[in-house]
Scaffold this active site. Structure first.
Site, mmCIF file in Angstrom:
data_model
loop_
_atom_site.group_PDB
_atom_site.id
_atom_site.type_symbol
_atom_site.label_atom_id
_atom_site.label_comp_id
_atom_site.label_asym_id
_atom_site.label_seq_id
_atom_site.Cartn_x
_atom_site.Cartn_y
_atom_site.Cartn_z
ATOM 1 C CB SER A 116 86.745 57.784 -41.515
ATOM 2 O OG SER A 116 87.488 58.322 -40.395
ATOM 3 C CG HIS A 124 90.437 65.918 -32.425
ATOM 4 N ND1 HIS A 124 90.407 65.040 -33.729
ATOM 5 C CD2 HIS A 124 90.201 65.200 -31.487
ATOM 6 C CE1 HIS A 124 89.809 63.898 -33.189
ATOM 7 N NE2 HIS A 124 89.555 63.586 -31.993
HETATM 8 P P1 OAD Z 1 89.110 61.236 -42.292
HETATM 9 O O1 OAD Z 1 89.909 61.457 -43.324
HETATM 10 O O2 OAD Z 1 89.159 59.882 -41.362
HETATM 11 O O3 OAD Z 1 87.536 60.908 -42.942
HETATM 12 C C1 OAD Z 1 86.972 61.700 -43.843
HETATM 13 C C2 OAD Z 1 85.599 61.524 -44.114
HETATM 14 O O4 OAD Z 1 84.962 62.273 -45.044
HETATM 15 C C3 OAD Z 1 85.532 60.046 -45.061
HETATM 16 O O5 OAD Z 1 84.708 59.266 -44.431
HETATM 17 C C4 OAD Z 1 85.088 60.461 -46.502
HETATM 18 O O6 OAD Z 1 84.415 59.446 -47.095
HETATM 19 C C5 OAD Z 1 84.393 61.765 -46.105
HETATM 20 N N1 OAD Z 1 84.097 62.644 -47.215
HETATM 21 C C6 OAD Z 1 85.112 63.086 -48.152
HETATM 22 N N2 OAD Z 1 84.641 63.897 -48.922
HETATM 23 C C7 OAD Z 1 83.359 64.319 -48.340
HETATM 24 C C8 OAD Z 1 82.508 65.352 -48.713
HETATM 25 N N3 OAD Z 1 82.674 65.961 -49.779
HETATM 26 N N4 OAD Z 1 81.204 65.569 -48.043
HETATM 27 C C9 OAD Z 1 81.375 64.828 -46.871
HETATM 28 N N5 OAD Z 1 82.305 63.677 -46.547
HETATM 29 C C10 OAD Z 1 83.106 63.599 -47.240
HETATM 30 O O7 OAD Z 1 88.971 62.482 -41.351
HETATM 31 P P2 OAD Z 1 88.165 62.543 -39.922
HETATM 32 O O8 OAD Z 1 87.199 61.564 -39.736
HETATM 33 O O9 OAD Z 1 87.918 63.764 -39.616
HETATM 34 O O10 OAD Z 1 92.552 63.819 -35.634
HETATM 35 O O11 OAD Z 1 89.341 61.935 -39.033
HETATM 36 C C11 OAD Z 1 89.107 61.977 -37.530
HETATM 37 C C12 OAD Z 1 90.666 62.522 -36.875
HETATM 38 O O12 OAD Z 1 91.646 61.619 -37.586
HETATM 39 C C13 OAD Z 1 90.990 63.711 -37.288
HETATM 40 O O13 OAD Z 1 90.377 65.069 -36.379
HETATM 41 C C14 OAD Z 1 92.373 63.891 -37.010
HETATM 42 C C15 OAD Z 1 92.825 62.591 -37.750
HETATM 43 O O14 OAD Z 1 93.854 61.919 -37.597
HETATM 44 C C16 OAD Z 1 93.853 64.130 -35.030
HETATM 45 O O15 OAD Z 1 94.544 64.745 -35.907
HETATM 46 C C17 OAD Z 1 93.828 64.260 -33.639
#
Ligand code: OAD
Length: 240
Positions: A178, A108
């Site tokens: 997520s 990204h």
């Molecule tokens: P999300 O905010 O969708 O998900 C974050 C995940 O991290 C969730 O499943 C939480 O349960 C988990 N989490 C929180 N604290 C944690 C910890 N201490 N250890 C492990 N896990 C933890 O973020 P992403 O999946 O990264 O894209 O989102 C994907 C994309 O959506 C990003 O790259 C961004 C966003 O919009 C763009 O901007 C194109």
């Protein structure tokens, strides 16, 4: 005699940087609970109000520059002592690199780089913490952050390379995501279909959990150092 090292692909999302103080997107306190995605992370938002988009990423860049890698980033880097490791991250921060990971793919983009708002191939390292209106590329176009927005395609070469890497994994470790934003979220299943053992680390179940061969529930900063200890043969993941 040389042994083949197993290939571990670590796929990370915002959760891996949460314990460094960087906000996730969809949890309580996440960016998308405060900002409309289309206003700060889409070509339409950029067209409507580029100043607001630059400010959003300038604040995020400052937070990244102030943050340090946490125990999860360090554990992922430490896996390189034992495995052939590639990190595929959805994160735009540089915390994996600062933790010592040597092979990091940013699907990204990267917040510490700028690019022309007209030509996506004109990319520049940023010497400053901010991009301002009037900061131009060498051909006179406004600079924008080198990050992928909703509605934009991922850079083709990088995406194809990350698919090849995912499909070559012996173990695919999904950490702190997520797993709902495509196409990146398709990588774990691509790996699994090619025979990878799929491990997920997250405090909460996600869209991926039902497909994981192993779901290690908890914060990455706790689980991953335990995993590194385990592969060093020192103690079990869940000590009695
Ligand atoms: P999300 O905010 O969708 O998900 C974050 C995940 O991290 C969730 O499943 C939480 O349960 C988990 N989490 C929180 N604290 C944690 C910890 N201490 N250890 C492990 N896990 C933890 O973020 P992403 O999946 O990264 O894209 O989102 C994907 C994309 O959506 C990003 O790259 C961004 C966003 O919009 C763009 O901007 C194109």
């Amino acid at each position: 005699m040389e042994f083949m090292r197993e290939k571990v692909v670590v796929f990370t999302g915002a959760g891996v940087s949460a314990e460094s103080g960087l906000r996730t997107f969809r949890d309580m306190g996440g960016y998308w609970r405060e900002y409309a995605i289309e206003s700060v992370a889409s070509p339409e938002g950029w067209k409507a109000n580029p100043q607001a988009v630059l400010e959003f990423y300038n604040e995020r860049r400052k937070a990244v520059l102030q943050a340090s890698p946490n125990a999860a980033h360090l554990a992922i880097a430490a896996l390189e002592a034992r495995f052939d490791v590639v990190v595929i991250t959805q994160n735009i921060d540089d915390l994996h690199e600062r933790a010592g990971s040597t092979n990091v793919m940013h699907v990204h983009g990267e917040i510490l780089k700028a690019r022309s708002s007209v030509d996506p191939f004109l990319i520049y390292p940023l010497a400053t913490a901010v991009i301002e209106m009037g900061q131009l590329c060498e051909h006179g176009s406004q600079l924008r952050p080198d990050v992928v927005w909703f509605g934009e395609v991922l850079p083709e070469d990088e995406w194809n390379a990350s698919v090849r890497v995912a499909e070559s994994a012996d173990v695919f470790l999904s950490v702190g995501t997520s797993a709902v934003v495509y196409p990146a979220a398709s990588l774990p299943m691509m790996a699994k279909r090619r025979g990878a053992f799929l491990v997920e680390v997250n405090p909460e179940p996600t869209a991926l959990t039902e497909y994981a061969d192993e779901f290690l529930q908890g914060p990455a900063g706790v689980i991953l150092p335990q995993m590194v200890e385990l592969v060093r043969g020192v103690r079990a993941i869940h000590p009695a």
